[in-house]
Scaffold this motif. Structure first.
Motif, mmCIF file in Angstrom:
data_model
loop_
_atom_site.group_PDB
_atom_site.id
_atom_site.type_symbol
_atom_site.label_atom_id
_atom_site.label_comp_id
_atom_site.label_asym_id
_atom_site.label_seq_id
_atom_site.Cartn_x
_atom_site.Cartn_y
_atom_site.Cartn_z
ATOM 1 N N GLY A 33 0.805 -1.211 0.000
ATOM 2 C CA GLY A 33 0.000 0.000 0.000
ATOM 3 C C GLY A 33 0.840 1.263 0.000
ATOM 4 N N LEU A 34 0.433 2.237 -0.797
ATOM 5 C CA LEU A 34 1.137 3.511 -0.855
ATOM 6 C C LEU A 34 0.382 4.554 -0.045
ATOM 7 C CD1 LEU A 34 2.294 3.772 -4.588
ATOM 8 C CD2 LEU A 34 3.238 2.435 -2.688
ATOM 9 N N ILE A 35 1.107 5.255 0.813
ATOM 10 C CA ILE A 35 0.526 6.311 1.628
ATOM 11 C C ILE A 35 1.340 7.593 1.437
ATOM 12 C CG2 ILE A 35 -0.475 4.805 3.381
ATOM 13 C CD1 ILE A 35 1.966 5.375 5.129
ATOM 14 N N ARG A 36 0.662 8.712 1.645
ATOM 15 C CA ARG A 36 1.343 10.008 1.530
ATOM 16 C C ARG A 36 2.327 10.209 2.679
ATOM 17 N NH1 ARG A 36 -0.307 14.482 -1.563
ATOM 18 N NH2 ARG A 36 0.684 16.444 -0.914
ATOM 19 N N SER A 37 1.888 9.852 3.883
ATOM 20 C CA SER A 37 2.751 9.922 5.063
ATOM 21 C C SER A 37 2.152 9.049 6.147
ATOM 22 C CB SER A 37 2.877 11.370 5.568
ATOM 23 O OG SER A 37 1.655 11.797 6.141
ATOM 24 N N GLU A 38 2.963 8.728 7.166
ATOM 25 C CA GLU A 38 2.454 7.899 8.257
ATOM 26 C C GLU A 38 1.272 8.571 8.954
ATOM 27 O OE1 GLU A 38 5.643 8.318 7.750
ATOM 28 O OE2 GLU A 38 6.677 6.380 7.895
ATOM 29 N N ALA A 39 1.270 9.896 8.974
ATOM 30 C CA ALA A 39 0.197 10.626 9.655
ATOM 31 C C ALA A 39 -1.147 10.414 8.992
ATOM 32 C CB ALA A 39 0.530 12.117 9.694
ATOM 33 N N HIS A 40 -1.135 10.009 7.713
ATOM 34 C CA HIS A 40 -2.382 9.838 6.986
ATOM 35 C C HIS A 40 -2.897 8.391 7.025
ATOM 36 C CE1 HIS A 40 -0.979 13.652 5.162
ATOM 37 N NE2 HIS A 40 -2.268 13.908 5.086
ATOM 38 N N SER A 41 -2.187 7.509 7.722
ATOM 39 C CA SER A 41 -2.589 6.098 7.713
ATOM 40 C C SER A 41 -3.228 5.685 9.023
ATOM 41 C CB SER A 41 -1.369 5.210 7.448
ATOM 42 O OG SER A 41 -1.734 3.851 7.514
ATOM 43 N N GLU A 42 -4.410 5.059 8.909
ATOM 44 C CA GLU A 42 -5.088 4.510 10.082
ATOM 45 C C GLU A 42 -5.209 2.997 9.954
ATOM 46 O OE1 GLU A 42 -8.824 6.492 10.346
ATOM 47 O OE2 GLU A 42 -7.952 8.495 10.445
ATOM 48 N N LEU A 43 -4.397 2.407 9.094
ATOM 49 C CA LEU A 43 -4.480 0.969 8.850
ATOM 50 C C LEU A 43 -3.781 0.192 9.954
ATOM 51 C CD1 LEU A 43 -3.686 1.116 5.047
ATOM 52 C CD2 LEU A 43 -5.866 0.425 6.038
ATOM 53 N N ALA A 44 -4.436 -0.870 10.420
ATOM 54 C CA ALA A 44 -3.849 -1.714 11.448
ATOM 55 C C ALA A 44 -2.738 -2.570 10.843
ATOM 56 C CB ALA A 44 -4.927 -2.611 12.056
ATOM 57 N N PRO A 45 -1.687 -2.851 11.603
ATOM 58 C CA PRO A 45 -0.612 -3.708 11.098
ATOM 59 C C PRO A 45 -1.151 -5.083 10.715
ATOM 60 C CG PRO A 45 0.050 -2.594 13.122
ATOM 61 C CD PRO A 45 -1.425 -2.350 12.966
ATOM 62 N N LYS A 53 5.702 4.954 2.307
ATOM 63 C CA LYS A 53 5.464 6.396 2.298
ATOM 64 C C LYS A 53 6.074 6.980 1.024
ATOM 65 C CE LYS A 53 7.894 9.078 4.922
ATOM 66 N NZ LYS A 53 8.471 9.749 6.110
ATOM 67 N N VAL A 54 5.221 7.628 0.214
ATOM 68 C CA VAL A 54 5.697 8.128 -1.082
ATOM 69 C C VAL A 54 5.477 9.627 -1.268
ATOM 70 C CG1 VAL A 54 5.398 5.900 -2.217
ATOM 71 C CG2 VAL A 54 3.500 7.545 -2.210
ATOM 72 N N GLY A 55 4.804 10.296 -0.327
ATOM 73 C CA GLY A 55 4.531 11.713 -0.502
ATOM 74 C C GLY A 55 3.534 11.947 -1.619
ATOM 75 N N ASP A 56 3.677 13.058 -2.302
ATOM 76 C CA ASP A 56 2.798 13.423 -3.412
ATOM 77 C C ASP A 56 3.099 12.517 -4.605
ATOM 78 O OD1 ASP A 56 1.451 14.601 -5.523
ATOM 79 O OD2 ASP A 56 2.014 16.634 -4.997
ATOM 80 N N ILE A 57 2.096 11.791 -5.094
ATOM 81 C CA ILE A 57 2.355 10.845 -6.185
ATOM 82 C C ILE A 57 2.789 11.546 -7.465
ATOM 83 C CG2 ILE A 57 0.813 9.058 -5.289
ATOM 84 C CD1 ILE A 57 -1.205 9.905 -7.473
ATOM 85 N N SER A 58 2.442 12.828 -7.614
ATOM 86 C CA SER A 58 2.856 13.537 -8.825
ATOM 87 C C SER A 58 4.346 13.832 -8.825
ATOM 88 C CB SER A 58 2.078 14.849 -8.976
ATOM 89 O OG SER A 58 2.429 15.773 -7.967
ATOM 90 N N ALA A 59 4.992 13.665 -7.660
ATOM 91 C CA ALA A 59 6.433 13.929 -7.556
ATOM 92 C C ALA A 59 7.275 12.662 -7.652
ATOM 93 C CB ALA A 59 6.729 14.653 -6.239
ATOM 94 N N ILE A 60 6.641 11.504 -7.803
ATOM 95 C CA ILE A 60 7.403 10.253 -7.908
ATOM 96 C C ILE A 60 8.094 10.197 -9.270
ATOM 97 C CG2 ILE A 60 7.248 7.733 -7.966
ATOM 98 C CD1 ILE A 60 4.857 7.936 -6.077
ATOM 99 N N SER A 61 9.422 10.119 -9.254
ATOM 100 C CA SER A 61 10.185 10.119 -10.508
ATOM 101 C C SER A 61 10.395 8.717 -11.060
ATOM 102 C CB SER A 61 11.544 10.798 -10.302
ATOM 103 O OG SER A 61 12.289 10.136 -9.283
ATOM 104 N N ASP A 62 10.338 7.719 -10.180
ATOM 105 C CA ASP A 62 10.581 6.339 -10.628
ATOM 106 C C ASP A 62 9.651 5.391 -9.870
ATOM 107 O OD1 ASP A 62 11.529 3.960 -11.604
ATOM 108 O OD2 ASP A 62 13.489 4.074 -10.628
ATOM 109 N N TRP A 63 8.658 4.883 -10.593
ATOM 110 C CA TRP A 63 7.695 3.955 -9.996
ATOM 111 C C TRP A 63 8.202 2.510 -9.994
ATOM 112 C CZ3 TRP A 63 2.949 5.013 -7.775
ATOM 113 C CH2 TRP A 63 2.419 6.290 -7.964
ATOM 114 N N SER A 64 9.288 2.246 -10.669
ATOM 115 C CA SER A 64 9.724 0.859 -10.884
ATOM 116 C C SER A 64 9.872 0.046 -9.603
ATOM 117 C CB SER A 64 11.040 0.839 -11.672
ATOM 118 O OG SER A 64 10.884 1.497 -12.900
ATOM 119 N N ARG A 95 -4.223 17.811 -13.859
ATOM 120 C CA ARG A 95 -3.480 17.130 -14.912
ATOM 121 C C ARG A 95 -2.245 16.426 -14.342
ATOM 122 N NH1 ARG A 95 -3.448 15.262 -20.327
ATOM 123 N NH2 ARG A 95 -1.335 14.484 -20.508
ATOM 124 N N ARG A 96 -1.491 17.117 -13.507
ATOM 125 C CA ARG A 96 -0.242 16.552 -12.988
ATOM 126 C C ARG A 96 -0.498 15.348 -12.080
ATOM 127 N NH1 ARG A 96 1.963 21.015 -11.151
ATOM 128 N NH2 ARG A 96 1.645 20.749 -8.911
#
Length: 319
Positions: A33-45, A53-64, A95-96
């Motif tokens: 699962g991809l999350i913006r930050s730990e602060a935004h996740s309420e998922l149980a382990p 943690k990936v931050g803003d998905i529009s800023a990801i330069s390499d998804w590989s 768009r971005r």
């Protein structure tokens, strides 16, 4: 599901994403699962859940590295609302985030030999208002920057998947409801809670809605169902309700009385136009429906009593 199968899902910390993760884990998927930050996740382990943690998905330069080894990608993350910027800036941001990031993810998935890409689009690509229930055969007519970005993403994904063996499933959900739902429905629930009398008792419209649990179950099925490959599907419960029915269900869940009184809808629209609130009034008074024949054929029907129960539970969550 083979417990060696891994699925990448974006937007897992969101309203739909959390429920989708829960159901995917219940079906023995290993979930990345991809999350913006730990602060935004309420998922149980969970032993089969890894969060990145990936931050803003529009800023990801390499998804590989994120897609490597995954059998399926489910793309839920998107920019859904304007935040007060100018129209030009808003279009650029949509768009971005919604188009360019989707294209980059899909290209990386294709290169990584991902078997299936499930894209959660929006029924909003069909247009703002319906004279009859929309079907998958109707030509999309997106009216907002958000809907346009989703439609552009759908077209780009079709082109990318034609370049290789990656299967594409496009899901177009209508407005999603459930406990804790954000956006317009949450505001409507809070309005009912105030006890303010509302002049909506005479409204006889029909609105298509989608239960969040039903959507999550469909996403889980769409990840592997052979018949879903290559399909674009409009999603709703199939149990359309009127605005008064919706408000009464919310009120029942909150344990309050829905204070509705009658006023001709034509008069309400006139008043709304004078106040500059035409679009808000049209959403409350007008009909917006989708045909769910294909959805039911692929993913099954949803009982009307489950829709009403879900709306009541949505209201109860705001007590």
């Amino acid at each position: 599901m083979d417990n060696r199968d891994e699925i990448l899902i974006t937007g897992v910390a969101g309203f739909v994403g959390r429920e989708a993760v829960r159901q995917l884990l219940a079906k023995d998927w290993r979930v990345r699962g991809l999350i913006r930050s730990e602060a935004h996740s309420e998922l149980a382990p969970h032993a089969r859940l890894s969060l990145h943690k990936v931050g803003d998905i529009s800023a990801i330069s390499d998804w590989s590295p994120l897609v490597s080894g995954c059998r399926v990608v489910v793309h839920l993350a998107a920019r859904a609302h304007k935040t007060g910027e100018s129209p030009d800036a808003s279009h650029a941001l949509f768009r971005r985030t919604n188009v360019d990031a989707t294209i980059a993810l899909a290209r990386a998935a294709l290169a990584a030999k991902v078997k299936r890409f499930v894209f959660v689009s929006s029924a909003g690509v069909m247009g703002d208002f319906s004279q009859r229930p929309f079907t998958e055969a109707d030509l999309p007519q997106p009216a907002s920057a958000y809907a346009m970005s989703k439609w552009q993403s759908e077209q780009a994904l079709q082109d990318i998947c034609r370049q290789g063996a990656m299967e594409l499933v496009v899901l177009r959900p209508v407005l999603v409801y459930g406990p804790g739902n954000p956006g317009n429905l949450a505001r409507l629930v809070r309005l009912v809670k105030t006890g303010v009398p509302l002049p909506l008792a005479s409204v006889e419209n029909r609105r298509s809605l989608l239960n969040v649990g039903h959507l999550a179950a469909i996403i889980t099925e769409a990840a592997h169902l052979p018949a879903a490959a290559g399909r674009t599907v409009l999603l709703a419960d199939g149990n359309d309700v009127s605005t008064p029915e919706l408000l009464r269900a919310f009120a029942q869940g909150m344990g309050v009385k829905a204070r509705l009184f009658s006023m001709p809808p034509s008069l309400l629209l006139t008043i709304a136009r004078l106040l500059g609130r035409s679009r808000d009034a049209e959403r409350l008074l007008g009909s917006w429906q989708v045909d769910t024949k294909l959805k039911a054929e692929l993913f099954g029907a949803f009982p009307r009593e489950a829709t009403i129960r879900g709306l009541i539970e949505t209201g109860r969550s705001e007590r």
